[in-house]
Design a protein around this motif. Structure first.
Motif, short mmCIF file in Angstrom:
data_model
loop_
_atom_site.label_atom_id
_atom_site.label_comp_id
_atom_site.label_asym_id
_atom_site.label_seq_id
_atom_site.Cartn_x
_atom_site.Cartn_y
_atom_site.Cartn_z
N GLN A 220 -0.06 -0.29 -5.73
CA GLN A 220 -1.40 0.02 -5.21
C GLN A 220 -2.46 -0.61 -6.11
OE1 GLN A 220 -1.81 1.61 -2.40
NE2 GLN A 220 -3.73 2.74 -2.36
N TYR B 235 -2.45 -4.33 -5.66
CA TYR B 235 -3.15 -4.71 -4.42
C TYR B 235 -4.67 -4.69 -4.64
CZ TYR B 235 -4.72 -4.64 0.44
OH TYR B 235 -5.34 -4.93 1.62
N LYS B 236 -5.17 -3.65 -5.32
CA LYS B 236 -6.62 -3.54 -5.54
C LYS B 236 -7.14 -4.68 -6.42
CE LYS B 236 -7.15 1.46 -4.93
NZ LYS B 236 -7.40 2.76 -5.60
N LYS C 152 0.86 -1.18 0.00
CA LYS C 152 0.00 0.00 0.00
C LYS C 152 0.90 1.23 0.00
CE LYS C 152 -3.87 -2.06 2.55
NZ LYS C 152 -4.71 -1.95 3.77
N GLU C 153 0.52 2.24 -0.74
CA GLU C 153 1.34 3.45 -0.80
C GLU C 153 1.19 4.27 0.47
OE1 GLU C 153 2.08 5.15 -5.03
OE2 GLU C 153 -0.06 4.74 -4.86
N SER D 23 7.68 -2.14 -2.48
CA SER D 23 7.20 -1.15 -1.50
C SER D 23 8.36 -0.39 -0.88
CB SER D 23 6.41 -1.85 -0.40
OG SER D 23 5.08 -2.08 -0.80
#
Length: 660
Positions: A269, A272-273, A204-205, A314
């Protein structure tokens, strides 16, 4: 008071040195220096005494050397003086109130001791003695010991004791600052401090919510390091857990050759989504994701590699932000504590603290309504388990004397429960070890709602920093700094200083416990309590000596030879303000509220402006503009102001520039 403790320690050590020296002389009389083997015991004792004597002399010398360079905390010194006076005046009074504060108005002196009113109340309640505060104040004043800092005291009103400092004392402290530089106040033995801050989640950013923890935590570390503590800066990354199952399963599908060819994951991101959407909608994918978690936790090499690939993407993104904000931090994520969690569960079980609730293993902590879940019904561990493991490791392995968790206020109940559980099981004693949650509020938009993009998404931190750089350059160009004032290199340095300095200062200048409104317009305003104003004020102060053709070597020579005259009321006000720096730092070490330092720097800058407007530092011929006189003691006050401001900026993580 550290200064008092040092004095007391010196007297104890000096007395012990005298006693030891006398004891060695006594043993000499018994002939135990180079005597026969029959007196071996005496010779051993003598050797021990001589060793102890040499050790004490050396440590006394070192402590004296340190203490002479340390900046004196005037407030603490006055508290010690008045504490002694109160003790002498009322020897039977236990824990009498000791209230010493800087005076708000010059007519009330420089400091005030307001203890008399409190003592009056105690005497009335505990002894039924009605003594008016003014009489108590008079008794305190009569017992003030001889000291180097008080010129005179006056009793005002019902019992306020107004304290006037000696000008030669203040002048001497300013000279010491100029000669030795800004030194930390003496604060006792060196301690190990562990600071947990930033702590984003892998895949996640970093968003605007991580900004506060990162900036506040970095500044706290800088403060603890400045006063001489051993600081461990920890980034408790969210790098373990069930979400990695779906990420690895998605990686296998999207990049099946990931083991041999590094997958080009550009937008983690989005990645991840995508995996989360599949996890929520595809039952088969969900089952495979759970299997991936099991294989990851069993340390299957292929799955460990997949996990590392995701973490590395990340890390690279996080580091870009840390580089921009000049953050130094050691990664120690949840995965670091994974192997310890089994032992944590066993320890709580062995001590009888575990209850089973619907298959879960939980720990109830007295005073907290929600238990900690240390093992799920499927045998997996939780955030509670990893936080307990982290707490124990920091206390028992890292031997932390002070543990600070810079985490948002929403985690307050959880963290307090974890801390209380650690105390309950015997990992630490709060009277010995400080474990604190440095909570902070949320960042709001100018609409006073949670800071979001126009589309309603969370604001990416990297976008925020880039916008700050753009706006800072626009501001500098509006002031036409790019045309004749600054070189391209100086302009770039000023842009970075203003952009990141303003973002940091806007956060740190607010009480961290409160929410604050993020506004580029306000933070870039060069009027009021902003970094833009302070950075500009700093460059102006630094320019005064330069424009008078006074270089650093000349200033250093003057600091050793000149007496700082403080006859003008604005010189006196500025001198006292400069010397309050150690008081400010001491207060922040106690309450961890960094906005106090920002308020002080703003007060120092405005006090300097008053001084500069009233007192000529450099006098010029009105016709020719030629310098006719340089008032060196005033240039030294400028230098002392700039030196303290520079150290304040350094603690806040702000980089000033020489030209702006």
């Amino acid at each position: 008071s550290r200064n008092y403790c040092m004095t007391t320690q010196f007297s104890f050590q000096e007395n012990e040195i005298k006693l030891l020296t006398a004891e060695i002389e006594r043993l000499k009389n018994f002939g135990c220096l180079g005597v026969s083997p029959s007196l071996e015991g005496l010779r051993d004792e003598n050797a021990k005494l001589k060793y102890r004597l040499n050790f004490l002399k050396k440590s006394l010398q070192e402590e004296r050397s340190k203490s002479t360079k340390s900046m004196i905390n005037i407030n603490s010194s006055l508290q010690e003086i008045f504490g002694g006076a109160i003790q002498a005046a009322y020897p039977d009074l236990e824990n009498p109130p000791l209230v010493v504060t800087p005076s708000q108005q010059p007519k009330f002196g420089d400091y005030q001791c307001n203890s008399a009113m409190g003592i009056s109340q105690i005497l009335l309640k505990t002894r039924e003695q009605k003594v008016i505060p003014r009489e108590i104040a008079e008794k305190i004043v009569k017992n003030i010991p001889a000291n180097e800092c008080i010129e005179k005291v006056e009793i005002a009103g019902p019992g306020f004791i107004n304290v006037h400092l000696r000008k030669d004392f203040v002048s001497k402290q300013l000279s010491s600052l100029l000669i030795n530089g800004v030194q930390p106040p003496a604060i006792g033995k060196r301690k190990k401090v562990v600071v947990d801050f930033s702590s984003p989640n892998i895949a996640k950013e970093m968003h605007v919510g991580h900004l506060r923890s990162t900036i506040i935590g970095e500044s706290m570390c800088r403060l603890f390091e400045f006063v001489g503590y051993d600081v461990l800066r920890l980034n408790h990354l969210g790098d373990w857990g069930t979400q990695f199952g779906m990420l690895i399963a998605h990686l296998q599908d999207k990049f099946p050759d990931y083991l041999s060819v590094s997958p080009p994951i550009g937008d983690l991101q989005a990645f991840y989504k995508e995996s989360k959407q599949r996890f929520d909608t595809e039952e088969e994918f969900k089952k495979r994701a759970y299997q991936c978690v099991v294989l990851l936790q069993s340390k299957n090499p292929d799955f460990i590699k997949a996990w590392n690939l995701i973490c590395d993407v990340s890390r690279r993104e996080f580091q870009k932000i840390y580089n921009c904000l000049d953050i130094t931090i050691i990664e120690r994520g949840e995965s670091f504590y994974h192997e310890m969690m089994k032992d944590i569960v066993k320890e709580f079980e062995d001590k009888g603290f575990v209850q089973v609730d619907d298959g879960r293993k939980v720990v109830f902590v007295p005073g907290f309504p929600v238990p900690l879940t240390i093992m799920k019904s499927d045998g997996g561990y939780t955030y509670d388990t990893s936080d307990l493991a982290a707490l124990k490791h920091r206390l028992c392995e890292e031997k932390g004397d002070i543990l600070i968790y810079v985490v948002d206020s929403g985690q307050s109940v959880h963290l307090q429960t974890v801390f209380a559980a650690g105390q309950m099981i015997g990992w630490y004693d709060p009277k010995v070890t400080r474990v604190a949650h440095a909570a902070f509020g949320v960042v709001l938009g100018e609409d006073k709602k949670k800071f979001k993009t126009r589309s309603g998404d969370t604001v990416r931190l990297i976008d925020l920093l880039e916008e700050g750089l753009k706006r800072a350059m626009d501001k500098l160009k509006d002031k036409e700094r790019d045309k004749v004032v600054l070189t391209p290199e100086e302009l770039k340095a000023a842009q970075t200083s203003v952009a990141f300095g303003c973002i940091k200062y806007a956060d740190l200048s607010h009480n961290r416990l409160n929410d604050y409104v993020f506004s580029f317009d306000k933070m870039l305003d060069d009027r009021g309590n902003t970094a833009a104003y302070l950075l500009y004020a700093f460059t102006r102060i630094r320019a005064i000596a330069r424009l008078a053709n006074i270089d650093e070597q000349m200033l250093r020579k003057a600091a050793r030879e000149e007496v700082l005259v403080l006859d003008h009321e604005k010189e006196w006000k500025l001198g006292k303000c400069i010397l309050r720096f150690p008081e400010i730092l001491q207060k922040i070490l106690e309450d961890l509220l960094l906005h106090t330092l920002c308020d002080y720097l703003y007060e120092l800058a405005t006090t300097f402006t008053e001084f500069y407007d009233s007192c000529y530092c450099v006098e010029k011929d009105r016709q020719t503009g030629q310098i006719v006189k340089v008032n060196m003691w005033r240039l030294l006050l400028c230098e002392a102001t700039a030196t303290v401001m520079a150290k304040g900026f350094d603690i806040l993580g702000i980089k000033p520039v020489q030209r702006m």
